[in-house]
Scaffold this active site. Structure first.
Site, PDB file in Angstrom:
ATOM      1  N   LYS A 132       0.831  -1.202   0.000  1.00 39.34           N
ATOM      2  CA  LYS A 132       0.000   0.000   0.000  1.00 39.34           C
ATOM      3  C   LYS A 132       0.866   1.252   0.000  1.00 39.34           C
ATOM      4  CE  LYS A 132      -2.776   2.739   3.162  1.00 39.34           C
ATOM      5  NZ  LYS A 132      -3.337   2.818   4.515  1.00 39.34           N
ATOM      6  N   ASP A 150      -6.440   1.029   0.432  1.00 34.54           N
ATOM      7  CA  ASP A 150      -6.638   1.489   1.804  1.00 34.54           C
ATOM      8  C   ASP A 150      -8.025   1.060   2.279  1.00 34.54           C
ATOM      9  OD1 ASP A 150      -8.443   3.188   0.563  1.00 34.54           O
ATOM     10  OD2 ASP A 150      -7.781   4.974   1.667  1.00 34.54           O
TER      11      ASP A 150
END
Length: 225
Positions: A132, A150
């Site tokens: 991420k 996310d």
């Protein structure tokens, strides 16, 4: 009218439905981008590490002071870790975050002459940098396509019916097959914007949602009426 079959949707149909969703959200959020504030590549890394289990708004309030005190990468190593911990205290998990920031600073100075590496493989070797965070860095610093998974992307991709998992890596790989590569970066931010403003975790505003006609969650809600 025959109800859309989300459960047995083909990859081709998923791609068509996604294309419609992206077209709508691009018009709705034409200026979508990361809301984390930064001036240098390392500041973006710091901000992203701090954003774990913390709101972007809180991170920006902390980094507004932090980035005035810590100007260079070396500055993060010059102060005692306890001092950095206090500076980032309100973002939560401050001991772990401070340790990861300092260790990343050391590695970048020792191995990369203070420059941010530009590959997923190198970035994910830095402490606190998973896929991420690496995708955030790659997209914003090097314009390298990647989908940042996310909490908003996890929630919306499940509600829309494109995935059926909370595993970020699985979601990333599944979305990579559905979203055109040249739209990966923009997709991330228009989905995040929609998640913040409309498709919230609690009480999503389905009645004003511009993409409800393409949403599995909304279809199921309507089916219960």
């Amino acid at each position: 009218m025959k109800k859309y079959n989300y459960n047995n949707e083909t990859l081709e149909n998923k791609r068509k439905r996604m294309a419609n969703i992206i077209a709508i959200l691009e018009k709705e959020y034409p200026n979508a981008h990361t809301v984390l504030k930064y001036n240098t590549p390392f500041e973006l890394l710091v901000a992203t590490v701090l954003s774990a289990q913390c709101t972007d708004d809180r991170v920006n309030k902390v980094t507004d002071k932090l980035f005035k005190k810590y100007i260079t990468i070396d500055d993060y190593l010059k102060v005692p870790q306890e001092e950095l911990e206090q500076d980032i205290y309100s973002t939560g998990f401050y001991k772990s975050k401070a340790s990861k920031i300092r260790e990343s600073a050391r590695i970048l100075l020792e191995q990369y002459n203070g420059e941010m590496p530009n590959t997923m493989e190198e970035l994910t070797k830095l402490p606190g940098v998973g896929r991420k965070t690496a995708n955030v860095l790659l997209a914003n610093l090097f314009n390298t396509p990647g989908i940042v998974v996310d909490t908003h992307v996890i929630r919306l991709s499940n509600r829309l019916g494109f995935v059926d998992t909370d595993n970020p890596e699985k979601i990333e790989y599944e979305l990579n097959e559905i979203v055109p590569k040249d739209q990966w970066i923009n997709f991330t931010y228009i989905i995040i914007e929609h998640g913040r403003k409309i498709c919230t975790a609690r009480s999503p505003k389905c009645n004003v949602c511009s993409i409800s006609q393409y949403c599995k969650y909304y279809a199921e809600l309507e089916g219960e009426k």
